[in-house]
Design a protein around this motif. Structure first.
Motif, PDB file in Angstrom:
ATOM      1  N   VAL A  41       0.874  -1.166   0.000  1.00 52.04           N
ATOM      2  CA  VAL A  41       0.000   0.000   0.000  1.00 52.04           C
ATOM      3  C   VAL A  41       0.909   1.214   0.000  1.00 52.04           C
ATOM      4  CG1 VAL A  41      -1.763   1.317   1.229  1.00 52.04           C
ATOM      5  CG2 VAL A  41      -1.837  -1.180   1.263  1.00 52.04           C
ATOM      6  N   VAL A  42       0.835   2.015  -1.048  1.00 48.61           N
ATOM      7  CA  VAL A  42       1.623   3.249  -1.091  1.00 48.61           C
ATOM      8  C   VAL A  42       0.675   4.432  -1.241  1.00 48.61           C
ATOM      9  CG1 VAL A  42       3.586   2.054  -2.128  1.00 48.61           C
ATOM     10  CG2 VAL A  42       2.004   3.319  -3.598  1.00 48.61           C
ATOM     11  N   THR A  43       1.071   5.557  -0.712  1.00 49.58           N
ATOM     12  CA  THR A  43       0.257   6.762  -0.829  1.00 49.58           C
ATOM     13  C   THR A  43       0.956   7.786  -1.718  1.00 49.58           C
ATOM     14  OG1 THR A  43       1.222   7.833   1.118  1.00 49.58           O
ATOM     15  CG2 THR A  43      -0.702   6.452   1.479  1.00 49.58           C
ATOM     16  N   LEU A  44       0.128   8.592  -2.376  1.00 46.66           N
ATOM     17  CA  LEU A  44       0.602   9.798  -3.036  1.00 46.66           C
ATOM     18  C   LEU A  44       0.122  10.960  -2.182  1.00 46.66           C
ATOM     19  CD1 LEU A  44      -0.292   9.037  -6.777  1.00 46.66           C
ATOM     20  CD2 LEU A  44       1.819   8.492  -5.535  1.00 46.66           C
ATOM     21  N   LEU A  45       1.063  11.641  -1.542  1.00 41.26           N
ATOM     22  CA  LEU A  45       0.752  12.760  -0.661  1.00 41.26           C
ATOM     23  C   LEU A  45       1.180  14.060  -1.325  1.00 41.26           C
ATOM     24  CD1 LEU A  45       2.078  11.378   2.767  1.00 41.26           C
ATOM     25  CD2 LEU A  45      -0.289  11.413   1.981  1.00 41.26           C
ATOM     26  N   GLY A  46       0.429  15.105  -1.081  1.00 41.66           N
ATOM     27  CA  GLY A  46       0.792  16.399  -1.625  1.00 41.66           C
ATOM     28  C   GLY A  46      -0.343  17.383  -1.450  1.00 41.66           C
ATOM     29  N   ARG A  47      -0.052  18.633  -1.686  1.00 39.56           N
ATOM     30  CA  ARG A  47      -1.062  19.669  -1.555  1.00 39.56           C
ATOM     31  C   ARG A  47      -2.076  19.565  -2.686  1.00 39.56           C
ATOM     32  NH1 ARG A  47       2.741  24.889   0.127  1.00 39.56           N
ATOM     33  NH2 ARG A  47       3.940  23.801   1.738  1.00 39.56           N
ATOM     34  N   ASN A  48      -3.201  20.241  -2.528  1.00 39.62           N
ATOM     35  CA  ASN A  48      -4.205  20.284  -3.593  1.00 39.62           C
ATOM     36  C   ASN A  48      -3.583  20.826  -4.867  1.00 39.62           C
ATOM     37  OD1 ASN A  48      -6.330  19.309  -2.034  1.00 39.62           O
ATOM     38  ND2 ASN A  48      -6.924  21.348  -1.326  1.00 39.62           N
ATOM     39  N   GLY A  49      -3.890  20.178  -5.994  1.00 37.02           N
ATOM     40  CA  GLY A  49      -3.358  20.615  -7.274  1.00 37.02           C
ATOM     41  C   GLY A  49      -1.981  20.098  -7.607  1.00 37.02           C
ATOM     42  N   ALA A  50      -1.437  19.209  -6.765  1.00 34.67           N
ATOM     43  CA  ALA A  50      -0.081  18.705  -7.004  1.00 34.67           C
ATOM     44  C   ALA A  50      -0.015  17.716  -8.161  1.00 34.67           C
ATOM     45  CB  ALA A  50       0.469  18.052  -5.735  1.00 34.67           C
ATOM     46  N   GLY A  51      -1.171  17.107  -8.512  1.00 38.14           N
ATOM     47  CA  GLY A  51      -1.179  16.142  -9.612  1.00 38.14           C
ATOM     48  C   GLY A  51      -1.470  14.717  -9.184  1.00 38.14           C
TER      49      GLY A  51
END
Length: 242
Positions: A41-51
């Motif tokens: 299980v991997v996550t993609l973390l980032g601010r809104n609009g990061a892609g």
């Protein structure tokens, strides 16, 4: 930057590299690259609009213009249509859930075709989400947000896909439902599913994931193993602005 490769000798189930994507003239992804090992299980973390959401859609082939490489089980899918990607064994649970309001729970659940053998039975889905069995004849418009999310996840489990792309599965849900979704993801991992999770709730992500890819301006800028999260918490807060 920390390496974006998993610390394992096992060949990745999914390998994304040099992934570029556009909405019309808007260039959103700028060389996305990450790997996911079988059963991770991997996550993609980032601010809104990061892609992050765009990345999931690009993997599924539902963005018209994309370049680079998306390899699944060693097979290149960058030029494959979305129906072929689904048949390969990848399924997307979108942020908007896409429940058909005029159809019942049962009709929504049975709507997607099975694309590969080994899909979860309806009985197993009801065992995982007993709320759905109780609402079997209810229309999609009658379901709570949590029930809609359960239905959206249950629906793709029937298809036989083993790679699940979950986009913001806890958004707007009550804490007790968030906990249930967390237990579900943990159970799915134990049953051999591989999951890429886009999630704004960092604390939830930390409770279920093996590794975290940090996304900024359409590319991965760091990878943090969950076991090293505490040592990197200040850096992660700076990335996410939390």
């Amino acid at each position: 930057m920390t390496s974006a490769q998993p610390s394992t000798d096992i060949a990745p189930l999914l390998s994304v590299s040099d992934l570029e994507a556009w909405y019309g003239e808007s260039h959103v992804l700028h060389g996305m690259a990450f790997d996911v090992a079988p059963g991770e299980v991997v996550t993609l973390l980032g601010r809104n609009g990061a892609g992050k959401t765009t990345t999931l859609k690009a993997i599924m082939g539902i963005i018209e213009k994309r370049t680079g490489s998306v390899r699944f089980e060693g097979r290149e899918l960058i030029n494959a249509p979305s129906r072929a990607i689904a048949k390969a064994g990848i399924a997307l649970c979108p942020e908007e859930r896409a429940i058909f309001s005029s159809l019942s729970v049962e009709e929504n659940l049975l709507l997607p075709p099975r694309v590969k053998p080994g899909g979860m039975s309806v009985e197993a889905i009801f065992e995982m989400f007993p709320n759905l069995k109780e609402r079997l004849s209810s229309q999609g418009t009658k379901l709570s947000g949590g029930e809609q999310q359960m239905l959206a996840i249950g629906r793709i489990l029937r298809t036989g896909a083993k790679m699940l792309l979950l986009d913001e599965p806890t958004e707007g849900l009550a804490p007790v439902i968030v906990q249930q979704i967390g237990r579900t993801i943990t159970r799915l991992k134990e049953e051999g599913f591989t999951i890429v999770l886009v999630e704004q709730n960092f604390h939830f992500a930390a409770s279920v994931a093996d590794r975290h890819y940090v996304v900024e301006t359409g590319k991965v800028i760091d990878m943090i193993p969950n076991a090293e999260l505490e040592d990197n918490i200040e850096k992660l807060h700076a990335y996410l602005g939390v």
